[in-house]
Design an enzyme around this catalytic site. Sequence first.
Site, short mmCIF file in Angstrom:
data_model
loop_
_atom_site.label_atom_id
_atom_site.label_comp_id
_atom_site.label_asym_id
_atom_site.label_seq_id
_atom_site.Cartn_x
_atom_site.Cartn_y
_atom_site.Cartn_z
N HIS A 181 2.32 3.30 -8.96
CA HIS A 181 2.08 1.87 -9.21
C HIS A 181 3.23 1.28 -10.04
CE1 HIS A 181 -1.75 2.12 -7.36
NE2 HIS A 181 -2.35 2.79 -8.33
N LEU A 203 11.57 -19.85 -4.47
CA LEU A 203 10.46 -19.14 -3.83
C LEU A 203 9.13 -19.50 -4.49
CD1 LEU A 203 9.80 -16.74 -1.78
CD2 LEU A 203 9.64 -15.32 -3.83
N SER A 255 -7.34 -5.97 -5.91
CA SER A 255 -8.43 -6.53 -5.12
C SER A 255 -9.75 -6.45 -5.88
CB SER A 255 -8.57 -5.76 -3.80
OG SER A 255 -9.11 -4.48 -4.07
N ASP A 289 0.83 -1.21 0.00
CA ASP A 289 0.00 0.00 0.00
C ASP A 289 0.87 1.26 0.00
OD1 ASP A 289 -2.28 1.51 0.08
OD2 ASP A 289 -2.73 1.11 2.19
C1 FPP Z 1 -2.13 0.30 -3.13
O1 FPP Z 1 -1.63 1.61 -3.26
C2 FPP Z 1 -1.61 -0.54 -4.20
C3 FPP Z 1 -2.37 -1.10 -5.17
C4 FPP Z 1 -3.84 -0.94 -5.26
C5 FPP Z 1 -1.79 -1.92 -6.25
C6 FPP Z 1 -0.56 -2.70 -5.93
C7 FPP Z 1 0.05 -3.06 -7.22
C8 FPP Z 1 1.36 -2.99 -7.53
C9 FPP Z 1 2.41 -2.69 -6.57
C10 FPP Z 1 1.82 -3.21 -8.93
C11 FPP Z 1 1.58 -4.52 -9.58
C12 FPP Z 1 1.99 -5.74 -8.81
C13 FPP Z 1 2.79 -6.72 -9.28
C14 FPP Z 1 2.86 -8.03 -8.60
C15 FPP Z 1 3.62 -6.56 -10.47
P1 FPP Z 1 -2.65 2.81 -3.29
O2 FPP Z 1 -2.88 3.22 -4.69
O3 FPP Z 1 -3.90 2.47 -2.56
O4 FPP Z 1 -1.85 3.92 -2.52
P2 FPP Z 1 -2.46 5.10 -1.63
O5 FPP Z 1 -3.13 4.45 -0.46
O6 FPP Z 1 -1.26 5.90 -1.25
O7 FPP Z 1 -3.42 5.86 -2.50
#
Ligand code: FPP
Length: 237
Positions: free
Chosen positions: A34, A128, A62, A17
Amino acid sequence: MQVRDVVIPEHVAIIMDGNGRWARKRMMPRTYGHAQGSRIVEQICKDAYNMGIKYLTVYAFSTENWRRPKSEVDELMKLLRSYLANSIKDSSKNNMKVRVIGDISILPDDMQSSIYELEKASEKNTGLQFTVAINYGSRDEIVRAARAAARDAAEGRISYDDINEELFSQYLDTRDIPEPDLLIRTSGEKRLSNFLMWQTAYTELYFTDVLWPDFNKDELAKAVQYYSSRTRKFGTV
Ligand code: FPP
């Protein structure tokens, strides 16, 4: 497993996050966060394995993430698509076994094919075991599992009375991986947000203010240290 007095968790799950906030701090669009967040995933996999962690599971997309603006959903899908495509080569280089959990049936056909190919290509790898949650939500997973168990009971493959915790967990997406020993959530939020809610009943929870794109080997080591201090103090129950 124990290395120099540190108890290493066998399975670590991560809620990655803080990508949006990381980008905002740099006056950049959320999608930039991202992209950076996705870039560090491969390194964390290597660091985790080198520390002795056997299973790593990450929450990449999600069931609730579809509600984000279309441009952000499109960017996340683009990143995941390219991750899945590149992973076929990387998983063989790193001897990593990759699995996807979540309801992938609604993903575009090309992504479903990449997932199938990647799982097949990496299934015999012994390093892994990396699990990526895509269109995953615990409630959805539990409902899908309940539906499958009910169908098996109705069609006589199992008896209703056979359904207990052990059998039910065999209907979950995570049927072939152990429950997480440690769950890490970055960015200061202290919620499970519908991630592995069945599987984390006894998991140690570790929250850090570090934003996901800044997460690295030292931060992972701190989380493992925390886990080690908890298990040493309280045992494993
Ligand atoms: C939350 O940050 C993160 C996500 C919703 C996406 C996580 C995805 C990745 C790290 C990239 C793809 C993954 C792989 C395995 C290649 P947020 O956008 O909610 O952040 P914020 O809370 O600061 O707004």
